[in-house]
Scaffold this motif. Sequence first.
Motif, PDB file in Angstrom:
ATOM      1  N   ALA A   1       0.824  -1.213   0.000  1.00  0.00           N
ATOM      2  CA  ALA A   1       0.000   0.000   0.000  1.00  0.00           C
ATOM      3  C   ALA A   1       0.855   1.260   0.000  1.00  0.00           C
ATOM      4  O   ALA A   1       0.570   2.224  -0.725  1.00  0.00           O
ATOM      5  N   MET A   2       1.913   1.279   0.809  1.00  0.00           N
ATOM      6  CA  MET A   2       2.740   2.475   0.903  1.00  0.00           C
ATOM      7  C   MET A   2       3.446   2.773  -0.424  1.00  0.00           C
ATOM      8  O   MET A   2       3.510   3.918  -0.872  1.00  0.00           O
ATOM      9  N   LYS A   3       3.964   1.727  -1.067  1.00  0.00           N
ATOM     10  CA  LYS A   3       4.666   1.967  -2.340  1.00  0.00           C
ATOM     11  C   LYS A   3       3.695   2.427  -3.420  1.00  0.00           C
ATOM     12  O   LYS A   3       3.985   3.348  -4.186  1.00  0.00           O
ATOM     13  N   LEU A   4       2.520   1.802  -3.473  1.00  0.00           N
ATOM     14  CA  LEU A   4       1.529   2.203  -4.460  1.00  0.00           C
ATOM     15  C   LEU A   4       1.076   3.649  -4.243  1.00  0.00           C
ATOM     16  O   LEU A   4       0.974   4.432  -5.193  1.00  0.00           O
ATOM     17  N   ALA A   5       0.801   3.994  -2.990  1.00  0.00           N
ATOM     18  CA  ALA A   5       0.330   5.344  -2.692  1.00  0.00           C
ATOM     19  C   ALA A   5       1.387   6.389  -3.020  1.00  0.00           C
ATOM     20  O   ALA A   5       1.079   7.457  -3.571  1.00  0.00           O
ATOM     21  N   LYS A   6       2.633   6.082  -2.694  1.00  0.00           N
ATOM     22  CA  LYS A   6       3.711   7.045  -2.951  1.00  0.00           C
ATOM     23  C   LYS A   6       4.018   7.181  -4.443  1.00  0.00           C
ATOM     24  O   LYS A   6       4.681   8.135  -4.852  1.00  0.00           O
TER      25      LYS A   6
ATOM     26  N   LEU B   1       8.042 -14.642   7.077  1.00  0.00           N
ATOM     27  CA  LEU B   1       8.677 -13.692   7.989  1.00  0.00           C
ATOM     28  C   LEU B   1       8.094 -12.305   7.734  1.00  0.00           C
ATOM     29  O   LEU B   1       7.877 -11.921   6.575  1.00  0.00           O
ATOM     30  N   ALA B   2       7.869 -11.552   8.807  1.00  0.00           N
ATOM     31  CA  ALA B   2       7.305 -10.210   8.667  1.00  0.00           C
ATOM     32  C   ALA B   2       8.193  -9.342   7.780  1.00  0.00           C
ATOM     33  O   ALA B   2       7.704  -8.596   6.922  1.00  0.00           O
ATOM     34  N   SER B   3       9.499  -9.443   7.966  1.00  0.00           N
ATOM     35  CA  SER B   3      10.444  -8.633   7.193  1.00  0.00           C
ATOM     36  C   SER B   3      10.367  -8.961   5.713  1.00  0.00           C
ATOM     37  O   SER B   3      10.373  -8.071   4.858  1.00  0.00           O
ATOM     38  N   ALA B   4      10.285 -10.252   5.392  1.00  0.00           N
ATOM     39  CA  ALA B   4      10.195 -10.670   4.000  1.00  0.00           C
ATOM     40  C   ALA B   4       8.856 -10.264   3.393  1.00  0.00           C
ATOM     41  O   ALA B   4       8.785  -9.863   2.224  1.00  0.00           O
ATOM     42  N   ALA B   5       7.786 -10.360   4.175  1.00  0.00           N
ATOM     43  CA  ALA B   5       6.456  -9.999   3.672  1.00  0.00           C
ATOM     44  C   ALA B   5       6.411  -8.539   3.247  1.00  0.00           C
ATOM     45  O   ALA B   5       5.824  -8.195   2.203  1.00  0.00           O
ATOM     46  N   TYR B   6       7.032  -7.664   4.029  1.00  0.00           N
ATOM     47  CA  TYR B   6       7.060  -6.241   3.683  1.00  0.00           C
ATOM     48  C   TYR B   6       7.744  -6.038   2.337  1.00  0.00           C
ATOM     49  O   TYR B   6       7.248  -5.298   1.472  1.00  0.00           O
ATOM     50  N   ASP B   7       8.882  -6.699   2.142  1.00  0.00           N
ATOM     51  CA  ASP B   7       9.603  -6.585   0.876  1.00  0.00           C
ATOM     52  C   ASP B   7       8.801  -7.185  -0.277  1.00  0.00           C
ATOM     53  O   ASP B   7       8.795  -6.654  -1.389  1.00  0.00           O
ATOM     54  N   GLN B   8       8.120  -8.307  -0.023  1.00  0.00           N
ATOM     55  CA  GLN B   8       7.281  -8.919  -1.059  1.00  0.00           C
ATOM     56  C   GLN B   8       6.179  -7.953  -1.497  1.00  0.00           C
ATOM     57  O   GLN B   8       5.873  -7.837  -2.697  1.00  0.00           O
ATOM     58  N   GLY B   9       5.576  -7.265  -0.527  1.00  0.00           N
ATOM     59  CA  GLY B   9       4.543  -6.293  -0.852  1.00  0.00           C
ATOM     60  C   GLY B   9       5.064  -5.178  -1.733  1.00  0.00           C
ATOM     61  O   GLY B   9       4.404  -4.751  -2.691  1.00  0.00           O
ATOM     62  N   ARG B  10       6.259  -4.706  -1.450  1.00  0.00           N
ATOM     63  CA  ARG B  10       6.860  -3.636  -2.249  1.00  0.00           C
ATOM     64  C   ARG B  10       7.205  -4.122  -3.656  1.00  0.00           C
ATOM     65  O   ARG B  10       7.044  -3.378  -4.636  1.00  0.00           O
ATOM     66  N   ILE B  11       7.668  -5.361  -3.754  1.00  0.00           N
ATOM     67  CA  ILE B  11       7.990  -5.913  -5.072  1.00  0.00           C
ATOM     68  C   ILE B  11       6.730  -6.066  -5.910  1.00  0.00           C
ATOM     69  O   ILE B  11       6.700  -5.723  -7.103  1.00  0.00           O
ATOM     70  N   ALA B  12       5.655  -6.581  -5.299  1.00  0.00           N
ATOM     71  CA  ALA B  12       4.382  -6.710  -6.010  1.00  0.00           C
ATOM     72  C   ALA B  12       3.875  -5.342  -6.468  1.00  0.00           C
ATOM     73  O   ALA B  12       3.413  -5.182  -7.610  1.00  0.00           O
ATOM     74  N   ALA B  13       3.972  -4.352  -5.595  1.00  0.00           N
ATOM     75  CA  ALA B  13       3.542  -2.995  -5.945  1.00  0.00           C
ATOM     76  C   ALA B  13       4.373  -2.441  -7.091  1.00  0.00           C
ATOM     77  O   ALA B  13       3.855  -1.768  -7.991  1.00  0.00           O
ATOM     78  N   GLY B  14       5.666  -2.736  -7.075  1.00  0.00           N
ATOM     79  CA  GLY B  14       6.545  -2.276  -8.149  1.00  0.00           C
ATOM     80  C   GLY B  14       6.149  -2.850  -9.485  1.00  0.00           C
ATOM     81  O   GLY B  14       6.205  -2.170 -10.521  1.00  0.00           O
ATOM     82  N   SER B  15       5.718  -4.101  -9.480  1.00  0.00           N
ATOM     83  CA  SER B  15       5.263  -4.735 -10.714  1.00  0.00           C
ATOM     84  C   SER B  15       3.985  -4.074 -11.230  1.00  0.00           C
ATOM     85  O   SER B  15       3.822  -3.859 -12.440  1.00  0.00           O
ATOM     86  N   ILE B  16       3.090  -3.732 -10.302  1.00  0.00           N
ATOM     87  CA  ILE B  16       1.841  -3.066 -10.688  1.00  0.00           C
ATOM     88  C   ILE B  16       2.125  -1.681 -11.258  1.00  0.00           C
ATOM     89  O   ILE B  16       1.573  -1.278 -12.287  1.00  0.00           O
ATOM     90  N   VAL B  17       3.005  -0.938 -10.598  1.00  0.00           N
ATOM     91  CA  VAL B  17       3.323   0.427 -11.029  1.00  0.00           C
ATOM     92  C   VAL B  17       3.970   0.433 -12.409  1.00  0.00           C
ATOM     93  O   VAL B  17       3.632   1.245 -13.280  1.00  0.00           O
TER      94      VAL B  17
END
Length: 465
Positions: free
Chosen positions: A20-25, A316-332
């Motif tokens: 959400a943060m990467k997409l919003a930014k 892992l919470a740390s990995a999940a955060y990075d996965q979310g950013r990678i997915a957002a990057g693909s969408i963007v």
Amino acid sequence: MAAHYDAIVIGTGPGGEGAAMKLAKRGKKVAIIEKAHSVGGGCTHWGTIPSKALRHSVSRLIEFNSNPLFGEDQARKQLTFAEILSHAQSVIRKQVNLRKGFYDRNECDLFFGEASFVDNHTLQIRKNDGSLDYLSADNIIIATGSRPYRPADIDFAHPHVYDSDTILSLDYHPSSIIIYGAGVIGSEYASIFRGLDVKTDLINNRDRLLSFLDAEMSDSLSYHFRNSGIIIRHDEQYKSVEATPDGVIMHMQSGKKMRANCLLFANGRTGNTDKLNLTAVGLTPDGRGQLKVNDNYQTEVENIYAVGDVIGYPSLASAAYDQGRIAAGSIVSGKDTRKKLILDIPTGIYTIPEISSVGKTEQELTALKVPYEVGRAQFKHLARSQILGSDVGSLKILFHRETKEILGIHCFGERASEIIHIGQAIMEQKNGGNNIEYFVHTTFNYPTMAEAYRVAALNGLNRLF
């Protein structure tokens, strides 16, 4: 008509937040759906944050009771589980307020309720009052996390039977506890309860604790668990659980019986996909509720992504955060992203003492026939450790005998999860920068725990011939 967004994220745990943060930014119009009463997901409310807060309180209690600075004839300080829970609740409140601020500042629309698919672009939200909302989006990210696995033959409604979520509602101080499942969660809670002087039986389905760890680290944990009074029972499977008015009796397939004041069942987790109506979009999770994804975290449906516990390893919470950013990057970008999770993901296990590792274990390197050497530093020999009165623990560096490339780092002891990142930073260096000699040629603050790297590096290099 349903409100339309560039992206909808289901779940506000680390994976959902990262996306959400990467997409919003990047200027996308984003909606977030959360089934709980506030943001943060299982990580904040039932998992990582509360268990680590509990662990910290118990660790400080143990330190106080064992520190001669306060007098050897001092009365031992006693705390109950309910008392240390108050600290955890305080941390949870701060985390929720912090994370709510992230969504507010980035103008993400928050919806509270249970989401389910209508089609691959539309979601239904069932609110707590039973009313329905509908949202649509170009892309949808599933970040719904996981929940404790509950076998059908165990009565979790009984007041003395808990899982790793409901244990946080424990409102009495048990005299004894059976923890079934000696994975990360079970081992961490074994440390917590034993530190509160609760008689603790830890039941392990396998032949050693945390078998994915380097064997030396696993053996060290087993030794310190037993030394603290935890009873570890390996290679055991339960047959049935008998609930009594004042506790539980666990019947084992081996014929053993164990009685305790309460049971914490911590043997596996299940992805939260069962209520998403995935059949409406043609997705089928596996038997553990997990979804298959590609390198961009796309599911088999092109505009639907999944990240975090709901896709399994590494959970892992740390990995999940990075996965979310990678997915957002693909969408963007609208195409494959070059971003990937790092190869060597660090693991932090918040037992007492802590364990943390990154890279290969000795057993893996031996199986791969890699010529490696070992450098060790015992914490009891470090001035900072002696000052802290915390002499339990060690740092082990595995490195290639010829290239001196660091292949794995394993740490056992207080602040292990912090110490590991020094070595991880060097391991990630390219073009010859990953070399154990870095620790010999740099200058460390003295006295520090970080000095263990210099000691271990010298110890290992002295083994070369």
